[in-house]
Design an enzyme around this catalytic site. Structure first.
Site, PDB file in Angstrom:
ATOM      1  N   CYS A 129       0.821  -1.261   0.140  1.00 55.79           N
ATOM      2  CA  CYS A 129      -0.153  -0.177  -0.046  1.00 55.79           C
ATOM      3  C   CYS A 129       0.990   1.243  -0.007  1.00 55.79           C
ATOM      4  CB  CYS A 129      -1.032   0.046   1.163  1.00 55.79           C
ATOM      5  SG  CYS A 129      -2.261   1.124   0.989  1.00 55.79           S
ATOM      6  N   ASP A 198      -3.609   1.238   9.826  1.00 57.35           N
ATOM      7  CA  ASP A 198      -4.648   2.315   9.905  1.00 57.35           C
ATOM      8  C   ASP A 198      -5.251   2.358  11.063  1.00 57.35           C
ATOM      9  OD1 ASP A 198      -5.431   3.088   7.168  1.00 57.35           O
ATOM     10  OD2 ASP A 198      -7.474   2.919   7.931  1.00 57.35           O
TER      11      ASP A 198
END
Ligand code: RUB
Length: 319
Positions: A129, A198
């Site tokens: 990512c 996250d």
């Protein structure tokens, strides 16, 4: 009841559609949007002003569920709003948002220094990512004069790996892009897997872009250490009291377009698409969580979480 300021609505929309994405960037944008709401509010009483900010916070809060940096940003900014007049409330709100944004930047730079100490000259990292926290570790290592190379996973379905590849290339880090399913094959050439988060749960589980957990399991199998770069804004205080982290499910259009769906789905009942945006990597697959307060084995992160958040999981966006 007035609507939220158009800039707040735009920011919320940009977060929901991922024009603004990545946990730290989302937190920064949310704080900035609260500052705009505070500056531009035409509330004529302290109560009306607080209500304006609460509604702005709620609009922002409801965009994406998994990045805890978003509610944490709202908590931090709103906790420092004080005063008996609209003017005082406005000033403290704008200053609180600015202070939060400054701290966010500094925290990332500090954690980068810590993470860079784990990297040696000549190391090859594998990324997944696009994480500004993870990349700050690589950047700091490069700034220390270390030669680092990167194998960058594309990261389906939205291919945030391309952002990572471009960023690293701009810093002079040689990049090899691979499709996600090639990761295991390349792990033998890798010295560190470096990812972001996250959210981090009280037991040290790391919630990050879908595919992180599979990468971590493979890396552990190959004996490659896994480092998670995560500012303490990623610590999820609700998990101290037994709550789990909600994993965002995104639209199937990110996986399959209309033409493809039309072609394949002869029988719509027999063909489902699911698109979870994040997954959970258990702490046993993570070697170190690198924060602006130093590095932690994942199992000990709960100590830091208690110190920073206690049991305070205020929800200032609720009425
Ligand atoms: C982004 C993602 C990132 C974390 C950390 O997912 O999983 O690794 O958010 O990013 P998405 P950062 O693209 O769906 O937002 O370190 O920049 O906070």
């Amino acid at each position: 009841m007035t609507d939220v300021h158009p800039d707040v609505a735009d920011t919320a929309d940009d977060i929901a559609t991922m024009e603004i994405r990545g946990a730290a960037t989302i937190a920064d944008a949310a704080a900035g949007a609260l500052a705009v709401q505070a500056r531009e509010s035409d509330a004529d009483s302290p109560e009306a002003f607080r209500e304006d900010l609460r509604r702005a916070a709620k609009t922002l809060y409801e965009t994406r569920p998994t990045a805890v940096s978003l509610p944490n940003a709202l908590r931090f900014v709103m906790a420092d709003i004080e005063g008996d007049t609209v003017r005082e409330l406005r000033e403290t709100a704008v200053e609180s948002a600015a202070a939060f944004q400054r701290e966010l930047d500094q925290a990332q730079a500090r954690l980068g220094e810590v993470g860079a100490n784990r990297l040696r000259d000549g190391d090859v990292v594998m990324t997944h990512c696009h994480s500004t926290d993870a990349l700050s570790c690589v950047k700091a290592a490069v700034d220390q004069g270390k030669h680092i190379e990167a194998i960058v996973k594309e990261t389906r379905p939205r291919k945030q790996g391309h952002i990572t590849a471009e960023q690293l290339r701009d810093w002079g880090v040689p990049v090899t892009m691979i499709v996600d399913s090639a990761a295991r094959r390349y792990l033998d050439e890798v010295d560190h897997v470096v990812v972001g988060a996250d959210s981090i749960a009280a037991d040290g589980s790391v919630i990050n872009k879908i595919g992180t957990s599979g990468l971590a399991v493979n890396a552990r199998d190959r004996g490659v250490p896994i480092m998670v770069g995560a500012q303490t804004i990623k610590l999820h205080p609700d998990t101290l009291t037994g709550h789990t982290v909600e994993i965002e499910m995104r639209d199937e259009d990110e996986v399959i377009d209309d033409v493809e769906r039309e072609r394949i789905q002869g029988d719509p009942d027999g063909f489902a698409v699911e698109n979870p945006a994040f997954d959970v990597t258990p702490p046993r697959y993570v070697d170190a969580i690198v924060t602006e307060r130093g590095q932690f084995p994942p199992e000990s992160i709960v100590v830091l979480m208690r110190e920073l958040f206690g049991r305070d999981t205020a929800r200032p966006w609720e009425a």
